[in-house]
Design a protein around this motif. Sequence first.
Motif, PDB file in Angstrom:
ATOM      1  N   SER A 111       0.819  -1.204   0.000  1.00 21.55           N
ATOM      2  CA  SER A 111       0.000   0.000   0.000  1.00 21.55           C
ATOM      3  C   SER A 111       0.858   1.261   0.000  1.00 21.55           C
ATOM      4  CB  SER A 111      -0.924  -0.010   1.224  1.00 21.55           C
ATOM      5  OG  SER A 111      -1.707   1.164   1.283  1.00 21.55           O
ATOM      6  N   ASN A 112       1.984   1.219   0.709  1.00 22.69           N
ATOM      7  CA  ASN A 112       2.872   2.390   0.750  1.00 22.69           C
ATOM      8  C   ASN A 112       3.382   2.768  -0.631  1.00 22.69           C
ATOM      9  OD1 ASN A 112       2.651   2.637   3.521  1.00 22.69           O
ATOM     10  ND2 ASN A 112       4.488   1.422   3.951  1.00 22.69           N
ATOM     11  N   LYS A 113       3.522   1.769  -1.505  1.00 24.29           N
ATOM     12  CA  LYS A 113       4.106   2.040  -2.823  1.00 24.29           C
ATOM     13  C   LYS A 113       3.162   2.796  -3.744  1.00 24.29           C
ATOM     14  CE  LYS A 113       7.537  -1.635  -2.793  1.00 24.29           C
ATOM     15  NZ  LYS A 113       8.210  -2.730  -3.536  1.00 24.29           N
ATOM     16  N   TRP A 114       1.907   2.949  -3.314  1.00 23.33           N
ATOM     17  CA  TRP A 114       0.982   3.744  -4.116  1.00 23.33           C
ATOM     18  C   TRP A 114       1.029   5.225  -3.765  1.00 23.33           C
ATOM     19  CZ3 TRP A 114      -1.062   2.187  -8.441  1.00 23.33           C
ATOM     20  CH2 TRP A 114      -1.184   0.818  -8.689  1.00 23.33           C
ATOM     21  N   VAL A 115       1.802   5.581  -2.758  1.00 22.34           N
ATOM     22  CA  VAL A 115       1.991   7.002  -2.433  1.00 22.34           C
ATOM     23  C   VAL A 115       2.818   7.648  -3.554  1.00 22.34           C
ATOM     24  CG1 VAL A 115       3.016   8.618  -0.782  1.00 22.34           C
ATOM     25  CG2 VAL A 115       1.848   6.556   0.045  1.00 22.34           C
ATOM     26  N   THR A 116       2.414   8.846  -3.934  1.00 23.70           N
ATOM     27  CA  THR A 116       3.096   9.537  -5.030  1.00 23.70           C
ATOM     28  C   THR A 116       4.555   9.821  -4.683  1.00 23.70           C
ATOM     29  OG1 THR A 116       1.044  10.586  -5.733  1.00 23.70           O
ATOM     30  CG2 THR A 116       3.091  11.628  -6.447  1.00 23.70           C
ATOM     31  N   TRP A 128       7.140   1.255  -7.189  1.00 23.33           N
ATOM     32  CA  TRP A 128       6.784   2.554  -6.621  1.00 23.33           C
ATOM     33  C   TRP A 128       6.087   3.430  -7.662  1.00 23.33           C
ATOM     34  CZ3 TRP A 128       7.092   3.655  -1.525  1.00 23.33           C
ATOM     35  CH2 TRP A 128       7.842   2.767  -0.740  1.00 23.33           C
ATOM     36  N   ASN A 129       5.220   4.319  -7.162  1.00 24.35           N
ATOM     37  CA  ASN A 129       4.393   5.167  -8.018  1.00 24.35           C
ATOM     38  C   ASN A 129       5.093   6.513  -8.273  1.00 24.35           C
ATOM     39  OD1 ASN A 129       2.206   6.296  -9.393  1.00 24.35           O
ATOM     40  ND2 ASN A 129       1.193   6.959  -7.516  1.00 24.35           N
ATOM     41  N   VAL A 130       6.026   6.522  -9.211  1.00 23.78           N
ATOM     42  CA  VAL A 130       6.770   7.745  -9.560  1.00 23.78           C
ATOM     43  C   VAL A 130       6.020   8.451 -10.679  1.00 23.78           C
ATOM     44  CG1 VAL A 130       8.948   8.682 -10.387  1.00 23.78           C
ATOM     45  CG2 VAL A 130       8.944   6.643  -8.921  1.00 23.78           C
ATOM     46  N   ASN A 131       5.616   9.691 -10.420  1.00 29.01           N
ATOM     47  CA  ASN A 131       4.853  10.415 -11.440  1.00 29.01           C
ATOM     48  C   ASN A 131       5.505  11.721 -11.889  1.00 29.01           C
ATOM     49  OD1 ASN A 131       4.433  12.090  -9.259  1.00 29.01           O
ATOM     50  ND2 ASN A 131       2.194  12.113  -9.410  1.00 29.01           N
ATOM     51  N   GLU A 132       6.723  12.004 -11.383  1.00 32.67           N
ATOM     52  CA  GLU A 132       7.400  13.236 -11.816  1.00 32.67           C
ATOM     53  C   GLU A 132       8.907  13.086 -11.657  1.00 32.67           C
ATOM     54  OE1 GLU A 132       7.530  18.072 -10.847  1.00 32.67           O
ATOM     55  OE2 GLU A 132       6.093  16.763  -9.802  1.00 32.67           O
ATOM     56  N   VAL A 133       9.639  13.564 -12.646  1.00 30.20           N
ATOM     57  CA  VAL A 133      11.104  13.552 -12.608  1.00 30.20           C
ATOM     58  C   VAL A 133      11.591  14.933 -13.042  1.00 30.20           C
ATOM     59  CG1 VAL A 133      13.210  12.502 -13.521  1.00 30.20           C
ATOM     60  CG2 VAL A 133      11.185  11.072 -13.160  1.00 30.20           C
ATOM     61  N   GLY A 134      12.566  15.463 -12.292  1.00 26.06           N
ATOM     62  CA  GLY A 134      13.081  16.804 -12.647  1.00 26.06           C
ATOM     63  C   GLY A 134      14.408  17.070 -11.974  1.00 26.06           C
ATOM     64  N   ASN A 135      14.736  18.361 -11.860  1.00 21.44           N
ATOM     65  CA  ASN A 135      15.997  18.799 -11.244  1.00 21.44           C
ATOM     66  C   ASN A 135      15.691  19.680 -10.038  1.00 21.44           C
ATOM     67  OD1 ASN A 135      17.775  17.609 -13.219  1.00 21.44           O
ATOM     68  ND2 ASN A 135      17.196  19.259 -14.616  1.00 21.44           N
ATOM     69  N   PRO A 194       5.665  14.727   8.114  1.00 22.44           N
ATOM     70  CA  PRO A 194       5.407  13.878   9.286  1.00 22.44           C
ATOM     71  C   PRO A 194       3.906  13.721   9.565  1.00 22.44           C
ATOM     72  CG  PRO A 194       7.142  15.450   9.754  1.00 22.44           C
ATOM     73  CD  PRO A 194       6.549  15.862   8.437  1.00 22.44           C
ATOM     74  N   GLY A 195       3.534  12.530  10.000  1.00 24.45           N
ATOM     75  CA  GLY A 195       2.146  12.267  10.359  1.00 24.45           C
ATOM     76  C   GLY A 195       1.245  11.927   9.186  1.00 24.45           C
ATOM     77  N   THR A 196       1.823  11.814   7.981  1.00 23.06           N
ATOM     78  CA  THR A 196       1.022  11.453   6.814  1.00 23.06           C
ATOM     79  C   THR A 196       1.477  10.098   6.281  1.00 23.06           C
ATOM     80  OG1 THR A 196       2.513  12.487   5.212  1.00 23.06           O
ATOM     81  CG2 THR A 196       0.857  13.910   6.224  1.00 23.06           C
ATOM     82  N   ASP A 197       0.788   9.617   5.242  1.00 24.40           N
ATOM     83  CA  ASP A 197       1.176   8.356   4.612  1.00 24.40           C
ATOM     84  C   ASP A 197       2.575   8.455   4.001  1.00 24.40           C
ATOM     85  OD1 ASP A 197      -1.254   7.282   5.279  1.00 24.40           O
ATOM     86  OD2 ASP A 197      -2.165   7.629   3.323  1.00 24.40           O
ATOM     87  N   SER A 207       6.104  23.658   1.099  1.00 23.16           N
ATOM     88  CA  SER A 207       4.856  23.947   0.387  1.00 23.16           C
ATOM     89  C   SER A 207       4.727  23.194  -0.936  1.00 23.16           C
ATOM     90  CB  SER A 207       4.760  25.462   0.125  1.00 23.16           C
ATOM     91  OG  SER A 207       5.869  25.904  -0.643  1.00 23.16           O
ATOM     92  N   ALA A 208       5.624  22.279  -1.193  1.00 29.40           N
ATOM     93  CA  ALA A 208       5.546  21.509  -2.442  1.00 29.40           C
ATOM     94  C   ALA A 208       4.332  20.584  -2.429  1.00 29.40           C
ATOM     95  CB  ALA A 208       6.820  20.706  -2.638  1.00 29.40           C
ATOM     96  N   SER A 209       3.976  20.103  -3.602  1.00 27.17           N
ATOM     97  CA  SER A 209       2.797  19.229  -3.734  1.00 27.17           C
ATOM     98  C   SER A 209       2.944  17.978  -2.866  1.00 27.17           C
ATOM     99  CB  SER A 209       2.623  18.821  -5.193  1.00 27.17           C
ATOM    100  OG  SER A 209       2.429  19.966  -6.007  1.00 27.17           O
ATOM    101  N   PRO A 210       1.812  17.378  -2.456  1.00 26.14           N
ATOM    102  CA  PRO A 210       1.874  16.171  -1.623  1.00 26.14           C
ATOM    103  C   PRO A 210       2.603  15.028  -2.325  1.00 26.14           C
ATOM    104  CG  PRO A 210      -0.343  17.093  -1.603  1.00 26.14           C
ATOM    105  CD  PRO A 210       0.411  17.831  -2.657  1.00 26.14           C
ATOM    106  N   GLY A 211       3.237  14.203  -1.504  1.00 25.74           N
ATOM    107  CA  GLY A 211       3.962  13.054  -2.016  1.00 25.74           C
ATOM    108  C   GLY A 211       5.374  13.015  -1.465  1.00 25.74           C
ATOM    109  N   VAL A 212       6.014  11.857  -1.612  1.00 29.46           N
ATOM    110  CA  VAL A 212       7.405  11.719  -1.182  1.00 29.46           C
ATOM    111  C   VAL A 212       8.294  12.396  -2.224  1.00 29.46           C
ATOM    112  CG1 VAL A 212       9.262  10.085  -0.693  1.00 29.46           C
ATOM    113  CG2 VAL A 212       6.917   9.576   0.042  1.00 29.46           C
ATOM    114  N   ILE A 213       9.212  13.222  -1.752  1.00 33.05           N
ATOM    115  CA  ILE A 213      10.146  13.920  -2.654  1.00 33.05           C
ATOM    116  C   ILE A 213      11.527  13.311  -2.454  1.00 33.05           C
ATOM    117  CG2 ILE A 213      11.242  16.115  -3.227  1.00 33.05           C
ATOM    118  CD1 ILE A 213       8.712  17.510  -2.243  1.00 33.05           C
ATOM    119  N   VAL A 214      12.061  12.702  -3.498  1.00 35.38           N
ATOM    120  CA  VAL A 214      13.385  12.098  -3.431  1.00 35.38           C
ATOM    121  C   VAL A 214      14.349  12.990  -4.216  1.00 35.38           C
ATOM    122  CG1 VAL A 214      14.808  10.093  -3.945  1.00 35.38           C
ATOM    123  CG2 VAL A 214      12.399   9.780  -3.285  1.00 35.38           C
TER     124      VAL A 214
END
Length: 217
Positions: A117-122, A147-154, A169-172, A197-204
Amino acid sequence: MSVFSGMSRPMKAAGVALIGVAIIAAVIGGITALGGGDGSNEAGPSGTPTQPGTSSTSPSASSSASSPASTSSSASPSSPTPPSPSSPAPGQPTSAGPGQPGQPGQPGQPGGDQQASNKWVTVRVFNNSTIKGLADRAAEDFRGSGWNVNEVGNYSQGIIPTTTAFYRPGTDEEAAAKQLAQEFGIKAEPRFEGIQSASPGVIVIVTKEYQGAHKGS
């Protein structure tokens, strides 16, 4: 001429007595015959001869003696009450409802289903190095693992010391970022000021030391 002619007086008296006895016996016999004898051939209520030692009650009368109430009362104890479908059998575990502990596949619970289920997080991947296409390569590694990767950039707003998965913190995102970091041998940290303030999701944010082949468990 009388039957007593020529007989002496005592003999006449005896003859009269014998005749009287015979008459009395005949009378008694006639009364007995008219009275039906000893009653062994008397007819019962149904018109059939009554045999000694048997009941004169007809079959219909004896069968009617058993009332429906007594029949139903004697049959009811032999009919067991079926168990309620909602009651579990003794010794068997009860099934957990949706969202209750013990039922797999619910978000927020540990185990393989939760990891899936975690892998469906953006997930969004950004390159913070001078290596061209590093973010794309990392994104392909993540997608290959589900993993659900929907954006790639710099990312050029600063220098990140090491490849890190950032979360709120405190979110999925938190559980997802920590799982991703463990899987690929990178760090997981809360979002810093520049990306709050970036869009929701994990930022790598990947840096030059990222090695896709160096995965964790």
